[in-house]
Write a protein that holds these residues in place. Structure first.
Motif, mmCIF file in Angstrom:
data_model
loop_
_atom_site.group_PDB
_atom_site.id
_atom_site.type_symbol
_atom_site.label_atom_id
_atom_site.label_comp_id
_atom_site.label_asym_id
_atom_site.label_seq_id
_atom_site.Cartn_x
_atom_site.Cartn_y
_atom_site.Cartn_z
ATOM 1 N N SER A 15 0.627 -1.448 -0.209
ATOM 2 C CA SER A 15 0.399 -0.615 -0.141
ATOM 3 C C SER A 15 0.658 1.327 -0.129
ATOM 4 N N ALA A 16 1.876 1.457 1.158
ATOM 5 C CA ALA A 16 2.556 2.198 1.069
ATOM 6 C C ALA A 16 3.452 2.823 0.238
ATOM 7 N N GLY A 17 3.812 1.881 -0.860
ATOM 8 C CA GLY A 17 4.143 2.239 -2.161
ATOM 9 C C GLY A 17 3.667 2.556 -3.556
ATOM 10 N N TYR A 18 2.240 1.590 -3.304
ATOM 11 C CA TYR A 18 1.380 2.703 -4.298
ATOM 12 C C TYR A 18 1.034 3.796 -4.540
ATOM 13 N N ALA A 19 1.281 4.149 -2.340
ATOM 14 C CA ALA A 19 0.249 5.372 -2.530
ATOM 15 C C ALA A 19 1.317 6.339 -2.909
ATOM 16 N N ALA A 20 2.631 5.678 -3.038
ATOM 17 C CA ALA A 20 4.040 7.014 -2.784
ATOM 18 C C ALA A 20 3.348 7.040 -4.768
ATOM 19 N N ARG A 21 3.321 6.572 -5.169
ATOM 20 C CA ARG A 21 3.597 6.812 -7.036
ATOM 21 C C ARG A 21 1.778 7.850 -6.844
ATOM 22 N N GLU A 22 0.681 7.230 -6.802
ATOM 23 C CA GLU A 22 -0.276 8.479 -6.854
ATOM 24 C C GLU A 22 0.651 9.362 -6.277
ATOM 25 N N PHE A 23 0.721 9.738 -5.104
ATOM 26 C CA PHE A 23 1.305 10.980 -4.497
ATOM 27 C C PHE A 23 2.320 11.697 -5.679
ATOM 28 N N THR A 111 10.345 11.642 17.463
ATOM 29 C CA THR A 111 8.903 11.743 16.683
ATOM 30 C C THR A 111 9.242 12.620 15.581
ATOM 31 N N PHE A 112 8.008 12.402 15.135
ATOM 32 C CA PHE A 112 7.497 12.546 13.824
ATOM 33 C C PHE A 112 5.870 13.056 13.835
ATOM 34 N N SER A 113 5.923 13.988 13.343
ATOM 35 C CA SER A 113 4.623 15.146 13.488
ATOM 36 C C SER A 113 4.269 14.963 12.126
ATOM 37 N N TYR A 114 2.770 15.219 11.721
ATOM 38 C CA TYR A 114 2.135 14.920 10.875
ATOM 39 C C TYR A 114 1.077 15.910 10.506
ATOM 40 N N GLN A 115 0.814 16.205 9.498
ATOM 41 C CA GLN A 115 -0.885 16.960 8.792
ATOM 42 C C GLN A 115 -2.253 15.952 8.769
ATOM 43 N N ILE A 116 -1.531 14.867 7.293
ATOM 44 C CA ILE A 116 -2.488 14.224 7.622
ATOM 45 C C ILE A 116 -1.790 12.476 7.913
ATOM 46 N N LEU A 117 -2.670 11.234 7.965
ATOM 47 C CA LEU A 117 -1.946 10.270 8.294
ATOM 48 C C LEU A 117 -2.982 9.340 7.939
ATOM 49 N N ILE A 118 -2.186 8.492 6.652
ATOM 50 C CA ILE A 118 -2.305 7.317 6.828
ATOM 51 C C ILE A 118 -2.092 5.478 7.261
ATOM 52 N N VAL A 119 -2.809 4.235 7.956
ATOM 53 C CA VAL A 119 -2.103 3.859 8.254
ATOM 54 C C VAL A 119 -2.384 3.086 6.911
ATOM 55 N N ALA A 120 -0.994 2.296 7.422
ATOM 56 C CA ALA A 120 -1.013 1.290 6.077
ATOM 57 C C ALA A 120 -0.035 -0.221 6.669
ATOM 58 N N THR A 121 -0.039 -0.179 7.174
ATOM 59 C CA THR A 121 0.281 -1.058 8.363
ATOM 60 C C THR A 121 0.923 -3.322 8.132
ATOM 61 N N GLY A 122 -0.915 -2.724 7.562
ATOM 62 C CA GLY A 122 -0.869 -4.457 7.045
ATOM 63 C C GLY A 122 -0.959 -5.638 8.169
ATOM 64 N N SER A 123 -1.050 -6.532 7.802
ATOM 65 C CA SER A 123 -1.345 -8.012 8.833
ATOM 66 C C SER A 123 0.211 -8.516 9.430
ATOM 67 N N THR A 124 -0.023 -8.938 10.349
ATOM 68 C CA THR A 124 1.125 -9.633 10.953
ATOM 69 C C THR A 124 0.309 -11.107 10.494
ATOM 70 N N VAL A 125 1.660 -12.257 11.005
ATOM 71 C CA VAL A 125 0.962 -13.525 10.803
ATOM 72 C C VAL A 125 0.895 -14.043 12.500
ATOM 73 N N ILE A 126 -0.364 -15.060 12.387
ATOM 74 C CA ILE A 126 -0.355 -15.409 14.178
ATOM 75 C C ILE A 126 0.845 -16.787 13.886
ATOM 76 N N ARG A 127 0.887 -16.665 15.107
ATOM 77 C CA ARG A 127 2.605 -17.732 15.507
ATOM 78 C C ARG A 127 2.019 -19.018 16.365
ATOM 79 N N LEU A 128 2.542 -19.892 16.369
ATOM 80 C CA LEU A 128 2.199 -20.430 17.358
ATOM 81 C C LEU A 128 2.367 -20.905 18.450
#
Length: 433
Positions: A15-23, A111-128
């Protein structure tokens, strides 16, 4: 001192890569946009990890599969971001997000500050280990999510030449990795608790083909049980897998693919949530006007079915990211963009097989075509029919034109008067729509 950006994308996946291209397309100015990723590399096409990355001959490697090559676009190398004035902040894990203060804090205390945030954190695997499975922390028990994971698995495949692997799980990862391990001349046994593979999508009829095909390729399949423990040798490497039904399997390598969960913990309690994800509108805006969520973490209105859904798939990761950026830029310029109108799409490739699915897998099913696993070029599919209309289509072995035809069927939802006739017509029904 906080680093300040107009836009921050949290997460460095597809998502981050495709968002960057669109930006960039929308004319983002140098210094306005940052991508913060805990991975050490620029955004890449994640599906390659369970396929070409592990091939015995000429495996795929970065920079070969950076976004956006997976959808036929240009490859965005790290230099591309530099040229566009987009800051790639890699190997940086964000540990605290304060949406009210519009700030992010990294594990290193930045610390990072923003005006607009896009949350694109994806999934994490479920571990045994999450379930306290005995011995699940042994060496050579692998999960696959990032390039680092794939590198470790690749090294193990090379080190355990002609060895034995147990694959835990019968979904995407289980099926794709069983195939690629077999290509590497590893003895493979798949273990999963369900009555057939890919149960969230496949019918029993579809699954039967793949299970027989895999068996013909020499993959052993054990259904209806789970791994309950592992034993290891004196080096701490996995040696055996203990199953609930009492069986014990030898293993040099174990690969676990038992699903993922969306990574929403950083914003929990700060935004509205639904169905396990962050609730958004048709532009991927959350209930906070300066926070957007895309990809696996977003629960969005699926217009075609008039309901809220969360979709875990690379196609949606790409398209939702582009939609969010278009909406952000349109809002700034007082324009509007069309609502997201997504057709669910899933696909997989393994051995010489390749299937695609479009639409919704609900209702009655009709199986058509040649589903003999011993055929030289099997081609078969399934229609899903609900309220007298075709709502979903699956096709194995389709040409690009045939895959386009089934996608159109799932979108148009044509009526079906005679189910037996549909079974007879098979794929030709789709080509007439």
């Amino acid at each position: 001192m906080a680093k300040t950006f107009k836009y921050i994308i949290l997460g460095g996946g597809v998502s981050a890569g495709y968002a960057a291209r669109e930006f960039a397309k929308q004319g983002v100015k140098p210094g306005e946009l940052a991508i913060i990723s805990k991975e050490a590399v620029a955004p890449y096409e994640r599906p390659a990890l369970s396929k070409a990355y592990l091939f015995p001959e000429s495996p795929a490697r970065l920079p070969g599969f950076h976004v956006c090559v997976g959808s036929g676009g240009e490859r965005l190398l790290p230099e591309w971001y530099t040229e566009k004035g987009i800051e790639l902040i890699l190997s940086t894990e964000i540990v605290k997000v304060d949406l009210a203060a519009k700030s992010l804090i990294s594990a290193g205390g930045e610390t990072f500050s923003y005006q607009i945030l896009i949350v694109a954190t994806g999934s994490t695997v479920i571990r045994l280990t999450d379930f306290g499975v005995e011995g699940a922390d042994a060496k050579n028990i692998f999960y696959l999510r990032e390039v680092d994971d794939a590198d470790k698995l690749y090294e193990a495949i090379k080190a355990k030449k002609n060895g034995k692997a147990v694959v835990v799980g019968g979904g995407y990862i289980g099926l794709e990795l069983s195939a690629v391990l077999k290509l590497n001349n590893i003895d493979v046994t798949m273990v999963y608790p369900e009555p057939w593979c890919m149960p969230r999508l496949f019918t029993a009829g579809i699954a039967e083909f793949y299970e027989e095909y895999y068996k013909n390729k020499g993959v052993n399949i054990i259904k209806g049980t789970v791994a309950v423990g592992f034993t290891s040798n004196s080096d701490g490497e996995v040696k055996e897998v203990k199953l609930k039904d009492g069986r014990v399997l030898e293993a040099d390598i174990v690969v676990v693919g038992v699903g993922g969960r969306p990574q929403t913990a950083l914003v929990k309690g700060q935004v509205e949530e639904e169905k396990g994800g962050i609730k958004t509108d048709a532009f991927f805006k959350t209930n906070l006007s300066d926070v957007y969520a895309v990809g696996d973490v977003a629960t969005f209105p699926l217009k075609l079915y008039g309901e809220l859904r969360r979709v875990e798939h690379v196609d949606h990761s790409r398209k939702s990211a582009e939609q969010a950026v278009k909406a952000i830029k349109a809002a700034e310029e007082g324009r509007t963009v069309e609502e997201y109108d997504y057709l669910p799409y899933f696909y997989s490739r393994s051995f010489d097989l390749s299937w695609q699915f479009y639409g919704d897998n609900v209702g009655d099913t009709v199986l058509f075509g040649d589903n003999n696993p011993a055929s030289s070029k099997p081609k078969f599919g399934t229609y899903w029919i609900k309220d007298g209309k075709v709502v979903g289509v699956f096709l194995e072995g389709g040409t690009p034109e045939e895959n386009q035809a089934i996608a159109k069927v799932a979108k148009v939802q044509p009526p079906v008067a005679d189910v037996d006739q549909l079974a007879k017509e098979g794929l030709s029904f789709a080509s007439k729509i």
